[in-house]
Scaffold this motif. Structure first.
Motif, PDB file in Angstrom:
ATOM      1  N   ARG A 125      -4.688   7.066   8.375  1.00 46.18           N
ATOM      2  CA  ARG A 125      -5.778   7.916   8.855  1.00 46.18           C
ATOM      3  C   ARG A 125      -7.100   7.169   8.875  1.00 46.18           C
ATOM      4  N   LEU A 126      -7.185   6.038   8.150  1.00 43.98           N
ATOM      5  CA  LEU A 126      -8.451   5.308   8.045  1.00 43.98           C
ATOM      6  C   LEU A 126      -8.593   4.231   9.108  1.00 43.98           C
ATOM      7  N   SER A 127      -7.511   3.854   9.796  1.00 41.70           N
ATOM      8  CA  SER A 127      -7.620   2.812  10.820  1.00 41.70           C
ATOM      9  C   SER A 127      -8.352   3.368  12.040  1.00 41.70           C
ATOM     10  N   ARG A 128      -8.841   2.450  12.895  1.00 43.41           N
ATOM     11  CA  ARG A 128      -9.472   2.859  14.156  1.00 43.41           C
ATOM     12  C   ARG A 128      -8.801   2.144  15.290  1.00 43.41           C
TER      13      ARG A 128
ATOM     14  N   VAL B 297       1.897  -5.852   7.529  1.00 42.21           N
ATOM     15  CA  VAL B 297       0.903  -5.834   8.601  1.00 42.21           C
ATOM     16  C   VAL B 297       0.995  -7.129   9.398  1.00 42.21           C
ATOM     17  N   GLU B 298       1.116  -8.244   8.680  1.00 37.90           N
ATOM     18  CA  GLU B 298       1.127  -9.550   9.325  1.00 37.90           C
ATOM     19  C   GLU B 298       2.320  -9.686  10.275  1.00 37.90           C
TER      20      GLU B 298
ATOM     21  N   LEU C 188       2.922  -0.073   7.993  1.00 33.50           N
ATOM     22  CA  LEU C 188       2.286  -1.398   7.885  1.00 33.50           C
ATOM     23  C   LEU C 188       2.469  -2.209   9.170  1.00 33.50           C
TER      24      LEU C 188
ATOM     25  N   TYR D 168       1.842  -7.643  13.336  1.00 33.86           N
ATOM     26  CA  TYR D 168       0.853  -8.276  14.207  1.00 33.86           C
ATOM     27  C   TYR D 168       1.503  -9.355  15.062  1.00 33.86           C
TER      28      TYR D 168
ATOM     29  N   ILE E 281       0.803   6.427   5.159  1.00 31.67           N
ATOM     30  CA  ILE E 281       0.023   5.887   4.033  1.00 31.67           C
ATOM     31  C   ILE E 281      -1.454   6.159   4.305  1.00 31.67           C
ATOM     32  N   GLN E 282      -2.295   5.995   3.296  1.00 28.53           N
ATOM     33  CA  GLN E 282      -3.697   6.422   3.479  1.00 28.53           C
ATOM     34  C   GLN E 282      -4.410   5.638   4.579  1.00 28.53           C
ATOM     35  N   TRP E 283      -3.988   4.371   4.831  1.00 29.49           N
ATOM     36  CA  TRP E 283      -4.681   3.590   5.864  1.00 29.49           C
ATOM     37  C   TRP E 283      -4.318   4.041   7.259  1.00 29.49           C
TER      38      TRP E 283
ATOM     39  N   PRO F 170       0.791  -1.243   0.000  1.00 27.02           N
ATOM     40  CA  PRO F 170       0.000   0.000   0.000  1.00 27.02           C
ATOM     41  C   PRO F 170       0.818   1.285   0.000  1.00 27.02           C
TER      42      PRO F 170
ATOM     43  N   LEU G 151       0.250  -0.755  11.849  1.00 33.22           N
ATOM     44  CA  LEU G 151      -1.170  -1.136  11.708  1.00 33.22           C
ATOM     45  C   LEU G 151      -1.371  -2.575  12.191  1.00 33.22           C
TER      46      LEU G 151
ATOM     47  N   ASN H 119      -3.836  -4.022  15.377  1.00 31.95           N
ATOM     48  CA  ASN H 119      -4.701  -5.211  15.348  1.00 31.95           C
ATOM     49  C   ASN H 119      -4.345  -6.188  16.460  1.00 31.95           C
TER      50      ASN H 119
END
Lengths: 356, 356
Positions: free
Chosen positions: B292-295, B234-235, B260, B238, B288-290, B83, B263, B267
């Motif tokens: 700002r989009l993660s919670r 990401v993995e 990544l 995590y 990256i754009q995610w 991403p 993020l 999780n």
């Protein structure tokens, strides 16, 4: 190192230098490299040795000109930054490479004029075929491109029942919508909101029709005022989920015609203090990589993106050099439900959220 | 429509057809289209009218050959599905287009042999310059490419203090790491875990050094066993966050050298029942754009991706046609802290999570 040697390092060996070293004509070198004409095995090996020794690389652009075809395919997308496209582009590039072509990604920014400029500048010259993802191009512009000799393939086309105007790879998105609808209804949801993208070109109409057909088959009504036609983005999904839940507090589920608005719906629920899926279930369509990475992970209906890309490249290569064929439609495997953590049984009632 | 008309529709008008219709020589048409030579205004308008009438498009590939340069730039990335790359690729393509070039995205899948094959087949022929993002290519292969006459620019280079071996656009990633470290320390965090990507090629070493420098400046020790060297995914973020928090229950913050893994850490915290940032703060680098989009939305240190892409294209175009120049380094604006919801004050103690 003297200047002459330095200059030599910076220049590429030519075909005639290879021929000179191998003691053959340039035509013979060309025949060996293209596996054409009759060349004795001894000569062939001598040429290949010379190619190796000089580090000669066939000039792709020159070869393309000589053979009347260019070595690239163009992929038109609205924006490679939309998280759906990179996975498709990666698979398309691999399929193109496996067939000796490079892939040029063209971002139209959903602007028909940008798309038209790309088609005019690239199709039939630098690229000898065009793959079109949702890029807001007119069918007329695409047909003109085709008539000039550069085949066009529409990727992920939605209408299986209409004869296509251009060759296409179709996905049964009606069934994808129906699968999503049946999943929510099977979990007991009776008050469902719908996010349908995108208003501008209505490309998600089939998905919504499929969802409505699942409602009808279950004898369930979907009032039109529970549907929002929105842009296909996380942000639009976020805003319209908030608006839908404020207008219809009894909703227990959201059907989104794409993953990006569904991920926005997840964020809206989180920011409104609602638990997913205990208070509200959310389902999308596509299965982009962020569907499995979100928390809760998104239940969605997966479309076969990678095989669609491979089928699109295969169809385009079939069409290149054979203009004037009737438009062919090839249909991918049927979309599949991927159950994750964002959907669950409908709550028995929702007293805290008042009447609808 | 008879057969001849149909064939005509499928063939492209030639330069000489334009010349014939305008009543001039092909050379004059060429001069008009390239804005070269002296051509009277009347003649110019007549040529342009003929171009319009026939729908003539200059043959880019032919022009490229004639002018000794190809109309594309190549962008080597490990995978466009990571991403981070699409945003860079989009900006690079826009900058290339603004200079009359197309962009070919080459996915190396982190395989040096795939990268070498691309360089051999494309550089200096189809593409006259190469942009290199983290694609696991050897400096030797890239230098050979440069020596054959195709300039190479390394994008988002990390080492500002070393003279570069190849032209590059550098980002002060040491400072990015230091900014992240100072932010966590300023919030009172004393027990911080570090995720450093990637083990394979150590490209994030500068970021980690910057983080360590912030610790040292604050008189704070970072024990080596609180650091995990991981893949940039990401993995991996995590899995290693889970491992870190199990091994070191008193950690109150995670520094990740990229978004990544950060993020992934978010999780992992969610799946372990930890609240972010009340129980644990998490910070990344890039934006990256995610992010700002993660919670919760990810606090991160933003690097100037778009301007780096523009600078890389500008440097590459400067180098094309001018081989043998010393390797230039151009440095982007300094990275900036973007405070979002994933970082907060360190908890006073963490009795429920036991001793470190």
């Amino acid at each position: 190192m003297n200047t002459r040697a330095q200059i030599f390092l910076h220049s590429m060996p030519t075909l005639s230098e290879v021929a000179h070293l191998a003691g053959v004509t340039s035509a013979t070198v060309s025949n060996v490299l293209r596996k054409r004409g009759k060349v004795g095995e001894q000569t062939r090996l001598r040429v290949l040795a010379a190619v190796e020794q000089l580090g000669y690389r066939p000039h792709l652009t020159a070869r393309a000109l000589a053979e009347g075809c260019a070595p690239t395919l163009a992929l038109m997308v609205s924006s490679i930054a939309n998280p759906f496209y990179p996975e498709f582009a990666l698979a398309a590039e691999r399929a193109a490479r496996a067939n000796g072509r490079f892939l040029i990604v063209c971002n139209t920014n959903d602007d028909p004029a940008t798309g038209r400029a790309y088609l005019d500048q690239i199709a039939g010259t630098l690229s000898d075929g065009v793959l079109v993802m949702n890029a807001n191009l007119s069918i007329d512009d695409l047909k003109k491109t085709e008539q000039r000799g550069a085949p066009v393939v529409l990727c992920m086309w939605e209408k299986l029942d209409a004869p296509p105007e251009l060759p296409c790879i179709a996905v049964d998105f009606f069934e994808a919508g129906a699968i999503a609808g049946r999943h929510l209804i099977g979990l007991g949801h009776r008050h469902i909101g719908a996010l349908v993208g995108s208003k501008m070109n209505g490309i998600h109409a089939e998905r919504y029709k499929g969802y409505l057909s699942a409602c009808a088959a279950a004898g369930q009504k979907h009032p039109q005022n529970r549907t929002r036609y929105i842009e296909d983005s996380v942000e639009a999904g976020y805003e319209s989920t908030k608006a839908l839940l404020e207008a219809h507090p009894r909703l227990t589920a959201i059907f989104a015609s794409n993953d990006l608005p569904a991920l926005g719906a997840l964020n809206a629920a989180a920011d409104m203090g609602l638990k997913v899926p205990q208070d509200i279930s959310i389902i999308g369509i596509t299965d982009i990589q962020w569907a499995r990475l979100s928390r809760p992970a998104l239940t969605t209906v997966a479309v076969p993106t990678v095989s669609a890309a491979e089928m699109a490249v295969a169809l385009l290569l079939d069409l290149i050099g054979k203009p004037g064929q009737p438009a062919a439609m090839r249909v991918t495997a049927t979309p599949q439900l991927i159950e994750r953590a964002s959907t669950g049984p409908a709550p028995f009632d929702t007293p805290l959220r008042g009447a609808d």
